[in-house]
Design an enzyme around this catalytic site. Structure first.
Site, PDB file in Angstrom:
ATOM      1  N   ASP A 284       0.852  -1.184   0.000  1.00 33.76           N
ATOM      2  CA  ASP A 284       0.000   0.000   0.000  1.00 33.76           C
ATOM      3  C   ASP A 284       0.887   1.232   0.000  1.00 33.76           C
ATOM      4  OD1 ASP A 284      -3.177   0.342   0.460  1.00 33.76           O
ATOM      5  OD2 ASP A 284      -2.098   2.103   1.189  1.00 33.76           O
TER       6      ASP A 284
ATOM      7  N   ASP B 214      -7.547  -4.910  -5.595  1.00 35.40           N
ATOM      8  CA  ASP B 214      -8.762  -4.238  -5.147  1.00 35.40           C
ATOM      9  C   ASP B 214      -8.451  -2.744  -5.177  1.00 35.40           C
ATOM     10  OD1 ASP B 214     -11.400  -4.072  -4.085  1.00 35.40           O
ATOM     11  OD2 ASP B 214     -10.546  -3.701  -2.113  1.00 35.40           O
TER      12      ASP B 214
ATOM     13  N   CYS C   9     -15.085  -0.920  -5.408  1.00 35.47           N
ATOM     14  CA  CYS C   9     -16.404  -0.731  -4.792  1.00 35.47           C
ATOM     15  C   CYS C   9     -17.083   0.494  -5.400  1.00 35.47           C
ATOM     16  CB  CYS C   9     -16.304  -0.630  -3.277  1.00 35.47           C
ATOM     17  SG  CYS C   9     -15.305   0.728  -2.656  1.00 35.47           S
TER      18      CYS C   9
END
Length: 331
Positions: free
Chosen positions: A120, A206, A268
């Site tokens: 990340d 993701d 999302c």
């Protein structure tokens, strides 16, 4: 909700008043905590290990949560991990690891074998991942890197391939060019590169998105100020920037995947721009990538995306947050 967002929901066929249950995941074999939570868990029949609970239930104050027996995770997010079909012994890359629920689920599925590499760009978010992994005793086979997911280059290195014969000065020089390693589980593999490496067995991307499919995320704007919703979710310039980033993340994740391995791309977001459009751009420049059927999705409460074999979860169809999933195979 502001008019602009209500219009956005209308265009995507969503009712803003729909009831969305909250989901949790239990570590395997730990079903004895209903009495403490004072809530009956509703088993999610299409997703092993997941249960629905009413949204007003506070799990954070429970002993089960504090002892690492339970954690919150939307069922749609769990589906993205299941689509990856993690097997014992796999070396898995989670290219956008924070906030860490998917990382924990992958570690659980590995069952004390293989390794999981979490990446990340935000150090504080990755530190939260580490806290979560340690809380659930899943850190031994995980290594975490603060790095840009679009340029991250370290591949898994099996123990048998490791050699310490290189001079110390050479190794020190090579280490300077590497991403910052903030955690190294004792069984997570050796950090390094050599010509014998083929890539990760499986990759999860993701990707960062506008999060407009997550009603809990949208709800935060009530505190942040609705004017920031326009800037972070509905602004066309921000969406353009994100789609470029998403394509770069998908491209780099695929580069790090071994031949014959699967990659799952998810967001999302409810928008076509951040999902089907990104997939189409990627496929047009990667002839070795092939969209795969998600075999485990036969009984999932979701609908097909605009591209065959891609899936879309949404509050109306699935009673989950919105999530798009595409699975690729490297030929």
């Amino acid at each position: 909700l502001p008019d602009a967002f209500l219009q956005f929901l209308k265009e995507n066929g969503l009712d803003p008043s729909i009831y969305i249950p909250r989901y949790i995941r239990l570590k395997p074999g730990l079903l004895e905590i209903e009495d403490e939570i004072k809530c009956k868990f509703e088993k999610v029949v299409w997703l092993p290990g997941f249960f629905a609970i009413p949204p007003h239930i506070n799990i954070a104050s429970s002993k089960a949560y504090q002892q690492g027996k339970i954690y919150g995770m939307d069922a749609a997010s769990g589906a993205a991990v299941v689509a990856l079909n993690v097997s014992k012994g796999d070396h898995v890359l989670d290219l956008c690891a924070a906030p860490g629920a998917k990382l924990c689920m992958i570690s659980d599925l590995l069952g004390g074998s293989g390794s999981i590499t979490g990446v990340d760009v935000a150090r504080h978010r990755l530190a939260a991942c580490l806290t979560m992994l340690q809380k659930y005793s899943l850190e031994d086979r995980c290594r975490l890197f603060v790095a840009n997911g679009t340029t991250f280059s370290l591949l898994p290195l099996r123990f048998k391939e490791w050699t310490s014969r290189r001079p110390w000065k050479e190794r020190k020089k090579a280490n300077k060019a590497r991403p910052e390693l903030i955690f190294y589980g004792r069984h997570s593999g050796v950090v390094g590169l050599n010509r014998t490496e083929l890539g990760y067995d499986k990759v999860l991307v993701d990707a960062e998105c506008t999060h407009d499919g997550s009603f809990r995320h949208v709800q935060k704007f009530e505190q942040w100020g609705w004017e920031t919703l326009q800037q972070r979710v509905l602004d066309a310039q921000r969406t353009d920037t994100l789609t470029k980033l998403q394509l770069q993340l998908l491209t780099n994740g695929f580069r790090l995947l071994k031949v014959g391995g699967p990659l799952v791309y998810s967001t999302c977001s409810l928008t076509v721009a951040q999902n089907e459009n990104v997939v189409e751009q990627f496929l047009s420049s990667h002839p070795s990538a092939e969209i795969q059927e998600i075999e485990t999705a036969e009984n999932w409460p979701c609908r097909s995306g605009r591209i065959p074999k891609t899936l879309r979860f949404d509050p109306l169809t699935s009673k989950t947050s919105g999530l798009f999933i595409a699975k690729f195979m490297k030929l």
